[in-house]
Scaffold this motif. Structure first.
Motif, mmCIF file in Angstrom:
data_model
loop_
_atom_site.group_PDB
_atom_site.id
_atom_site.type_symbol
_atom_site.label_atom_id
_atom_site.label_comp_id
_atom_site.label_asym_id
_atom_site.label_seq_id
_atom_site.Cartn_x
_atom_site.Cartn_y
_atom_site.Cartn_z
ATOM 1 N N UNK A 1 -6.322 11.161 0.039
ATOM 2 C CA UNK A 1 -5.143 10.300 0.064
ATOM 3 C C UNK A 1 -5.542 8.867 0.382
ATOM 4 N N UNK A 2 -4.800 7.888 -0.125
ATOM 5 C CA UNK A 2 -5.120 6.484 0.174
ATOM 6 C C UNK A 2 -4.852 6.162 1.641
ATOM 7 N N UNK B 1 9.131 -0.089 -3.264
ATOM 8 C CA UNK B 1 7.995 0.653 -3.820
ATOM 9 C C UNK B 1 6.752 -0.230 -3.922
ATOM 10 N N UNK B 2 6.936 -1.497 -4.289
ATOM 11 C CA UNK B 2 5.787 -2.392 -4.420
ATOM 12 C C UNK B 2 5.209 -2.772 -3.056
ATOM 13 N N UNK B 3 6.070 -2.902 -2.053
ATOM 14 C CA UNK B 3 5.555 -3.162 -0.700
ATOM 15 C C UNK B 3 4.701 -1.985 -0.235
ATOM 16 N N UNK B 4 5.210 -0.770 -0.432
ATOM 17 C CA UNK B 4 4.439 0.414 -0.047
ATOM 18 C C UNK B 4 3.144 0.499 -0.836
ATOM 19 N N UNK B 5 3.202 0.209 -2.130
ATOM 20 C CA UNK B 5 1.997 0.257 -2.966
ATOM 21 C C UNK B 5 0.985 -0.790 -2.514
ATOM 22 N N UNK C 1 -3.083 -6.078 3.286
ATOM 23 C CA UNK C 1 -3.795 -6.852 2.250
ATOM 24 C C UNK C 1 -4.301 -8.180 2.816
ATOM 25 N N UNK C 2 -5.531 -8.512 2.521
ATOM 26 C CA UNK C 2 -6.141 -9.741 3.009
ATOM 27 C C UNK C 2 -6.085 -10.793 1.905
ATOM 28 N N UNK C 3 -5.260 -11.839 2.121
ATOM 29 C CA UNK C 3 -5.059 -12.842 1.069
ATOM 30 C C UNK C 3 -5.746 -14.157 1.394
ATOM 31 N N UNK C 4 -6.273 -14.292 2.635
ATOM 32 C CA UNK C 4 -6.931 -15.538 2.984
ATOM 33 C C UNK C 4 -8.207 -15.707 2.162
ATOM 34 N N UNK D 1 -0.959 0.389 0.373
ATOM 35 C CA UNK D 1 -1.826 1.513 0.030
ATOM 36 C C UNK D 1 -2.875 1.139 -1.001
ATOM 37 N N UNK D 2 -2.922 -0.138 -1.388
ATOM 38 C CA UNK D 2 -3.915 -0.580 -2.356
ATOM 39 C C UNK D 2 -3.638 -0.106 -3.764
ATOM 40 N N UNK D 3 -2.350 0.082 -4.112
ATOM 41 C CA UNK D 3 -1.998 0.579 -5.438
ATOM 42 C C UNK D 3 -1.673 -0.528 -6.417
ATOM 43 N N UNK D 4 -1.303 -0.111 -7.624
ATOM 44 C CA UNK D 4 -0.923 -1.048 -8.674
ATOM 45 C C UNK D 4 0.539 -1.462 -8.493
ATOM 46 N N UNK D 5 0.961 -2.576 -9.155
ATOM 47 C CA UNK D 5 2.390 -2.923 -9.153
ATOM 48 C C UNK D 5 3.229 -1.773 -9.704
ATOM 49 N N UNK D 6 4.381 -1.568 -9.118
ATOM 50 C CA UNK D 6 5.208 -0.402 -9.428
ATOM 51 C C UNK D 6 6.427 -0.821 -10.239
#
Length: 378
Positions: A34-35, A92-96, A40-43, A99-104
């Motif tokens: 499981x993921x 769904x996109x926040x959760x993804x 997410x690190x955006x800096x 979890x390092x997923x693709x856009x939903x």
């Protein structure tokens, strides 16, 4: 269950005959486990490119999602709330993201498969999530030999079930042009994908609507004996113009794309007016928009009419259009360009101003001074 029954034999055949060795594409290695949740690190990333890319992904994904939702909502008789869909996609996109997923977004192919196997509620998605989690934990090695053509056959079968020949037949019966747009959307979706197919259909429709808007008709109105109202002269041989009064009905908005076309038609009408013409009334009930190019055209028409001693008037002008006309100087406040609530008011005002052309009648329905029975406001 039908999908599972169709996949199991294919997977067994793939293992028995080594489809991968025969050159048949298979699913291949799948992620195991499981993921994990991480922030997410955006800096250090190019923020400008990130925002621009995110906006593009949002527009495309939400457009594809809402199109899918509405298309399948019509099939199941459900009402789609765009705000609720947007909220769901956002969650769904926040959760993804965590979890390092693709856009939903919603998937037309997976939705079609769901409907084909009887999925009608969130339970279907939850069940799919549980099965996927179990597969990633325990069966990823087994699923790797599943041939890609088997998945394609499932999607093709689901897609064929979405096509509704009855609706296409009804569209053909109602409008051949809309049937053509439906085929364009269908072929675009089959060839390039649902969103691309819809975009192609929208572009084709926009071109068609623009071409129609470029050529609004300008027709003359007149009377029918014994009937109320005003009627298009070209539609009835019994309709006659009113002496000294030309009434033009512009069937559409007046914008930069069609002002030259409208001007040419008005010029033709003015050129064909008899010498005793005193007023030209424009029925503006169908004009919902007008721009500066249209205003300039009408100002030129008014100047030309004034040189010939003809008054330009407007009837049934919508409030937003009237405000623009008055700001541009085409105002009825000084009486040079009268505005009337409707064409009937314009007719009565013209008759009062020119009783020599249309004699006034004291008693409705009785003969006027010329001995001709009065038309009851018809």
């Amino acid at each position: 269950p039908p999908v599972a029954r169709s996949i199991e034999p294919v997977r067994a055949l793939s293992a028995a005959f080594d489809f991968e060795g025969l050159g048949i594409r298979i699913v291949g290695d799948l992620p195991a486990g499981l993921p994990t949740v991480e922030f997410p690190w955006i800096w250090g990333l190019p923020i400008g490119d990130l925002i621009l890319g995110s906006a593009a992904v949002f527009v495309v994904s939400f457009g594809a999602g809402i199109i899918t939702a509405r298309s399948f909502g019509e099939r199941t008789g459900e009402t789609v709330n765009a705000n609720a869909e947007l909220t769901g996609f956002g969650a769904a996109n926040i959760a993804s993201g965590f979890l390092g997923g693709f856009p939903v977004t919603s998937s037309d192919s997976r939705t079609a498969v769901n409907l084909s196997v009887g999925g009608r509620s969130q339970v279907a998605a939850l069940t799919a999530a549980v099965v996927l989690s179990v597969t990633m934990l325990f069966f990823s090695d087994i699923m790797r030999i599943l041939p890609i053509p088997a998945l394609g056959a499932i999607l093709i079968s689901a897609a064929l079930s979405v096509i509704d020949p009855t609706t296409l037949k009804q569209i053909w019966k109602i409008s051949k042009i809309e049937f053509g747009f439906a085929l364009i959307a269908l072929m675009g979706a089959v060839s390039f994908g649902v969103l691309q197919g819809v975009v192609i259909a929208i572009i084709a429709t926009f071109i068609y609507v623009t071409l129609n808007a470029m050529q609004p008709r300008v027709v003359l109105l007149g009377r029918l004996p014994g009937r109320k109202g005003f009627y298009k002269l070209h539609r009835s041989a019994e309709a006659t113009p009113i002496k000294g009064l030309a009434i033009c009905f512009i069937q559409g908005s007046v914008l930069f794309v069609n002002s030259d076309h409208v001007k040419a038609q008005l010029d033709g009408i003015i050129g064909s007016c008899p010498p005793d013409c005193r007023w030209l009334v424009i029925d503006a009930s169908a004009i919902t928009q007008i721009d500066t190019t249209g205003i300039d055209m009408l100002l030129g028409i008014r100047d030309r009419l004034q040189r010939h001693g003809i008054v330009l008037a407007f009837a049934e002008v919508q409030s937003n259009v009237a405000a623009i006309l008055k700001r541009a100087g085409l105002s009825g406040d000084d009486g040079s360009t009268p505005f009337f609530d409707d064409v009937e008011d314009a007719f009565h005002a013209f008759r009062a101003a020119h009783p020599d052309l249309i004699p006034l009648v004291e008693v409705e329905g009785r003969p006027d001074a010329s001995g001709t029975p009065k038309e009851e406001n018809s």
